[in-house]
Write a protein that holds these residues in place. Structure first.
Motif, PDB file in Angstrom:
ATOM      1  N   PRO A  38       0.813  -1.223   0.000  1.00 48.19           N
ATOM      2  CA  PRO A  38       0.000   0.000   0.000  1.00 48.19           C
ATOM      3  C   PRO A  38       0.844   1.269   0.000  1.00 48.19           C
ATOM      4  O   PRO A  38       0.426   2.284  -0.555  1.00 48.19           O
ATOM      5  N   VAL A  39       2.017   1.207   0.601  1.00 52.19           N
ATOM      6  CA  VAL A  39       2.881   2.398   0.640  1.00 52.19           C
ATOM      7  C   VAL A  39       3.451   2.672  -0.751  1.00 52.19           C
ATOM      8  O   VAL A  39       3.444   3.810  -1.236  1.00 52.19           O
ATOM      9  N   TYR A  40       3.906   1.626  -1.422  1.00 48.48           N
ATOM     10  CA  TYR A  40       4.408   1.800  -2.789  1.00 48.48           C
ATOM     11  C   TYR A  40       3.281   2.280  -3.704  1.00 48.48           C
ATOM     12  O   TYR A  40       3.483   3.137  -4.570  1.00 48.48           O
ATOM     13  N   GLY A  41       2.083   1.751  -3.472  1.00 48.49           N
ATOM     14  CA  GLY A  41       0.935   2.143  -4.297  1.00 48.49           C
ATOM     15  C   GLY A  41       0.674   3.638  -4.263  1.00 48.49           C
ATOM     16  O   GLY A  41       0.210   4.216  -5.242  1.00 48.49           O
ATOM     17  N   GLU A  42       0.992   4.279  -3.153  1.00 47.79           N
ATOM     18  CA  GLU A  42       0.757   5.729  -3.039  1.00 47.79           C
ATOM     19  C   GLU A  42       1.984   6.554  -3.396  1.00 47.79           C
ATOM     20  O   GLU A  42       1.855   7.684  -3.845  1.00 47.79           O
ATOM     21  N   THR A  43       3.170   6.007  -3.167  1.00 45.69           N
ATOM     22  CA  THR A  43       4.389   6.817  -3.348  1.00 45.69           C
ATOM     23  C   THR A  43       5.139   6.503  -4.639  1.00 45.69           C
ATOM     24  O   THR A  43       5.919   7.329  -5.113  1.00 45.69           O
ATOM     25  N   LEU A  44       4.958   5.279  -5.170  1.00 48.08           N
ATOM     26  CA  LEU A  44       5.718   4.778  -6.326  1.00 48.08           C
ATOM     27  C   LEU A  44       7.223   4.964  -6.118  1.00 48.08           C
ATOM     28  O   LEU A  44       7.981   5.219  -7.057  1.00 48.08           O
ATOM     29  N   GLU A  46      10.586   3.228  -5.130  1.00 51.88           N
ATOM     30  CA  GLU A  46      11.168   1.878  -5.065  1.00 51.88           C
ATOM     31  C   GLU A  46      11.825   1.595  -3.709  1.00 51.88           C
ATOM     32  O   GLU A  46      11.841   0.460  -3.240  1.00 51.88           O
ATOM     33  N   SER A  47      12.334   2.636  -3.059  1.00 54.37           N
ATOM     34  CA  SER A  47      12.997   2.385  -1.774  1.00 54.37           C
ATOM     35  C   SER A  47      11.985   1.989  -0.699  1.00 54.37           C
ATOM     36  O   SER A  47      12.359   1.508   0.364  1.00 54.37           O
ATOM     37  N   ARG A  48      10.679   2.209  -0.961  1.00 50.61           N
ATOM     38  CA  ARG A  48       9.661   1.928   0.068  1.00 50.61           C
ATOM     39  C   ARG A  48       8.884   0.646  -0.185  1.00 50.61           C
ATOM     40  O   ARG A  48       7.952   0.328   0.538  1.00 50.61           O
ATOM     41  N   VAL A  49       9.224  -0.075  -1.247  1.00 48.85           N
ATOM     42  CA  VAL A  49       8.577  -1.356  -1.459  1.00 48.85           C
ATOM     43  C   VAL A  49       9.491  -2.436  -0.868  1.00 48.85           C
ATOM     44  O   VAL A  49      10.668  -2.177  -0.580  1.00 48.85           O
ATOM     45  N   ALA A  50       8.964  -3.651  -0.687  1.00 53.74           N
ATOM     46  CA  ALA A  50       9.751  -4.697  -0.008  1.00 53.74           C
ATOM     47  C   ALA A  50      11.122  -4.893  -0.661  1.00 53.74           C
ATOM     48  O   ALA A  50      12.150  -4.981   0.020  1.00 53.74           O
ATOM     49  N   ARG A  51      11.139  -4.944  -1.999  1.00 51.13           N
ATOM     50  CA  ARG A  51      12.414  -5.170  -2.700  1.00 51.13           C
ATOM     51  C   ARG A  51      13.437  -4.089  -2.355  1.00 51.13           C
ATOM     52  O   ARG A  51      14.604  -4.386  -2.092  1.00 51.13           O
ATOM     53  N   ARG A  53      13.440  -2.139   0.340  1.00 51.05           N
ATOM     54  CA  ARG A  53      13.807  -2.227   1.767  1.00 51.05           C
ATOM     55  C   ARG A  53      14.836  -3.337   1.975  1.00 51.05           C
ATOM     56  O   ARG A  53      15.772  -3.197   2.771  1.00 51.05           O
ATOM     57  N   MET A  54      14.646  -4.458   1.274  1.00 48.94           N
ATOM     58  CA  MET A  54      15.608  -5.566   1.376  1.00 48.94           C
ATOM     59  C   MET A  54      16.987  -5.113   0.888  1.00 48.94           C
ATOM     60  O   MET A  54      18.014  -5.419   1.510  1.00 48.94           O
ATOM     61  N   ALA A  55      17.002  -4.385  -0.229  1.00 46.81           N
ATOM     62  CA  ALA A  55      18.284  -3.934  -0.778  1.00 46.81           C
ATOM     63  C   ALA A  55      18.973  -2.961   0.175  1.00 46.81           C
ATOM     64  O   ALA A  55      20.203  -3.018   0.372  1.00 46.81           O
ATOM     65  N   LEU A  56      18.183  -2.090   0.800  1.00 52.43           N
ATOM     66  CA  LEU A  56      18.778  -1.128   1.743  1.00 52.43           C
ATOM     67  C   LEU A  56      19.372  -1.857   2.949  1.00 52.43           C
ATOM     68  O   LEU A  56      20.479  -1.540   3.400  1.00 52.43           O
ATOM     69  N   MET A  57      18.650  -2.841   3.460  1.00 58.71           N
ATOM     70  CA  MET A  57      19.173  -3.552   4.639  1.00 58.71           C
ATOM     71  C   MET A  57      20.396  -4.394   4.277  1.00 58.71           C
ATOM     72  O   MET A  57      21.314  -4.551   5.076  1.00 58.71           O
ATOM     73  N   GLU A  58      20.402  -4.933   3.060  1.00 57.70           N
ATOM     74  CA  GLU A  58      21.591  -5.669   2.611  1.00 57.70           C
ATOM     75  C   GLU A  58      22.793  -4.722   2.569  1.00 57.70           C
ATOM     76  O   GLU A  58      23.898  -5.080   2.996  1.00 57.70           O
ATOM     77  N   ALA A  59      22.559  -3.500   2.102  1.00 49.12           N
ATOM     78  CA  ALA A  59      23.640  -2.513   2.028  1.00 49.12           C
ATOM     79  C   ALA A  59      24.131  -2.132   3.430  1.00 49.12           C
ATOM     80  O   ALA A  59      25.333  -1.951   3.648  1.00 49.12           O
ATOM     81  N   CYS A  78       7.082   1.966   6.619  1.00 50.47           N
ATOM     82  CA  CYS A  78       6.479   0.639   6.394  1.00 50.47           C
ATOM     83  C   CYS A  78       5.376   0.429   7.437  1.00 50.47           C
ATOM     84  O   CYS A  78       5.620   0.563   8.632  1.00 50.47           O
ATOM     85  N   ILE A  79       4.165   0.087   6.985  1.00 52.12           N
ATOM     86  CA  ILE A  79       3.055  -0.128   7.937  1.00 52.12           C
ATOM     87  C   ILE A  79       3.193  -1.464   8.658  1.00 52.12           C
ATOM     88  O   ILE A  79       2.562  -1.682   9.689  1.00 52.12           O
ATOM     89  N   GLY A  80       3.973  -2.363   8.097  1.00 52.57           N
ATOM     90  CA  GLY A  80       4.062  -3.697   8.698  1.00 52.57           C
ATOM     91  C   GLY A  80       2.832  -4.526   8.389  1.00 52.57           C
ATOM     92  O   GLY A  80       2.444  -5.409   9.162  1.00 52.57           O
TER      93      GLY A  80
END
Ligand code: SF4
Ligand code: SF4
Length: 444
Positions: A38-44, A46-51, A53-59, A78-80
């Motif tokens: 839902p967050v990506y749906g409103e913001t479009l 990429e840093s806020r979609v699961a993919r 977020r995963m890339a940021l945490m990997e970094a 992230c609403i969780g």
């Protein structure tokens, strides 16, 4: 007796990170999460979609990304809701990775003053919470909208930004657990449960607890409300305060581990998910696992305890009440309880149940999320309002006080006079369902 962990905060932070370091690597970057977030749906963004977020945490794990304010803003957005986790083909759980990221970042950088106050003084101490409820009630309803209009104070009170016209609910200053610590059925006793109230039910919707106690005792279940129970720890966890959340886990383990209860029953989807799934995964111990096994959502528990035939309710006069159901994310996707509330509503006399489209789509509430990102919470919630409108329901039932609060605010903003109640309130009787002064006070 409260057990204190022996480690400094930074050790715990690193422990979380190492323990779950493999999780971000599960992402195969397929992008399936884009369609459901839902967050990506409103913001479009990429840093806020699961993919993303995963890339940021990997970094962060690789040491390639600094713990910045920008990263903090992304993590708190992230609403969780777990929509990404349930649709991920590789079984990655970005909501959990995001939470571990928040614990990591807050452990390293510290919490803002107001979060320390909330987490370590108010959520950690039920007595302080109950004592301050009257003051917060007054300040919240009188000052929320005036302060929301004052841009100067926004850096110090970010949770009121964009809050003009928000429904600010009344807080019940009387602790439910002290008013009626137990309730016995009139006839034969078929079982004994501990009721876990959670802050939302205890302070905002005590009528849900009353209805739960009535409904359980009508089925021959003795109900105790353990007086030492505390907050489930979800608000502290989502602020990144692992230390306080861990203390709350130990406190609740003490309060709820009575061997003579058959189950610990929750009325709040987030409390249930936190106690059953989240805290054992984060702070796992044998006793936490034992408690987890005893945690049951109220509706799921009631399904196993039918009303005795002689007490079956009579069908009320008049046309049936058209009721729809909003499925809380932490109940359906978090605890895996999908059907129990719907079945209960469908079985009640005097109710015509209608399933709304996308009933399991996040309403945008997310507890603290709707405080820190109210503008986004409203955008996400607009879709839910449209689904409710097209269902033509007279009442919305749900099973989480945070959803109840968010839906009430959304419907009020849309000028739809549709009350939002906990499912169990409808199982008691068809109540007076007009929007009342007691339920909520709109400032706008
Ligand atoms: S659905 Fe799962 S594997 Fe695919 S991009 Fe999203 S997080 Fe990665
Ligand atoms: S938990 Fe919800 S808001 Fe967070 S990344 Fe996943 S789908 Fe998006």
């Amino acid at each position: 007796m409260l057990r204190r962990h022996p480690y400094p905060e930074t050790y715990i932070m690193d422990d979380f990170l190492r323990k779950h370091a493999a999780e971000p690597g599960k992402c195969i970057q397929c992008g399936a999460c884009q369609a459901v977030c839902p967050v990506y749906g409103e913001t479009l963004d990429e840093s806020r979609v699961a993919r993303g977020r995963m890339a940021l945490m990997e970094a962060v794990l690789q040491g390639d990304l600094l713990l910045s304010d920008r990263l903090n803003e992304i993590l708190t957005s992230c609403i969780g809701c777990k929509a990404c986790a349930t649709s991920c083909p590789s079984g990655a759980s970005a909501d959990f990775v995001n939470l571990v990221g928040k614990l990591h970042l807050a452990g390293a950088k510290g919490l803002p003053f107001y979060q320390k106050l909330l987490s370590r003084q108010i959520f950690l101490n039920p007595q302080v919470m109950a004592a301050s409820a009257r003051l917060l009630d007054l300040l919240g309803r009188r000052l929320y909208t005036p302060l929301a209009e004052l841009r100067l104070v926004h850096p110090f009170l970010p949770f009121i930004r964009d809050g003009k016209g928000r429904i600010v609910p009344r807080l019940d200053p009387g602790a439910r657990r002290e008013r009626a610590p137990s309730c016995l059925p009139e006839g034969a006793i078929r079982g004994r449960v501990a009721l876990f109230l959670g802050c939302g039910v205890e302070l905002l919707y005590p009528q849900s607890a009353e209805a739960a106690m009535e409904t359980l005792t009508a089925r021959g279940i003795e109900v105790i409300v353990p007086p030492e129970q505390a907050c489930c720890g979800a608000p502290s966890l989502h602020m990144g305060d692992a230390d306080t959340a861990r203390k709350l886990v130990y406190r609740n383990l003490e309060a709820l581990s009575d061997p003579d209860v058959d189950a610990v029953v929750t009325l709040c989807a987030t409390c249930g998910y936190t106690l059953k799934e989240l805290t054992p995964r984060l702070f796992g111990s044998e006793s936490a696992a034992a408690l987890s096994a005893k945690i049951h959502d109220l509706q799921a528990f009631l399904r196993e305890c039918p009303v005795p035939v002689e007490q079956a309710a009579t069908v009320p006069d008049g046309p049936p009440l058209r009721v729809t159901y909003h499925e809380p994310c932490h109940l359906g996707r978090g605890m895996g309880v999908k059907d129990a509330s719907r079945e209960m509503l469908q079985s009640l006399p005097g109710i015509e149940y209608v399933e709304m489209r996308d009933a399991d789509r996040c309403c945008g509430g997310g507890g603290l999320f709707s405080l820190s990102h109210y503008d986004l919470a409203l955008k996400i919630g607009r879709h839910k309002v449209e689904r409710i409108r097209e269902s033509d329901a007279q009442v919305v039932a749900t099973a989480c006080p945070a959803c109840q609060l968010q839906l009430t605010d959304l419907l009020n903003r849309a000028q739809l006079a549709i009350p939002v109640v906990h499912v169990v309130e409808l199982s008691r009787e068809i109540p007076q369902l007009g929007m009342s002064e007691k339920d909520a006070t709109g400032d706008g």
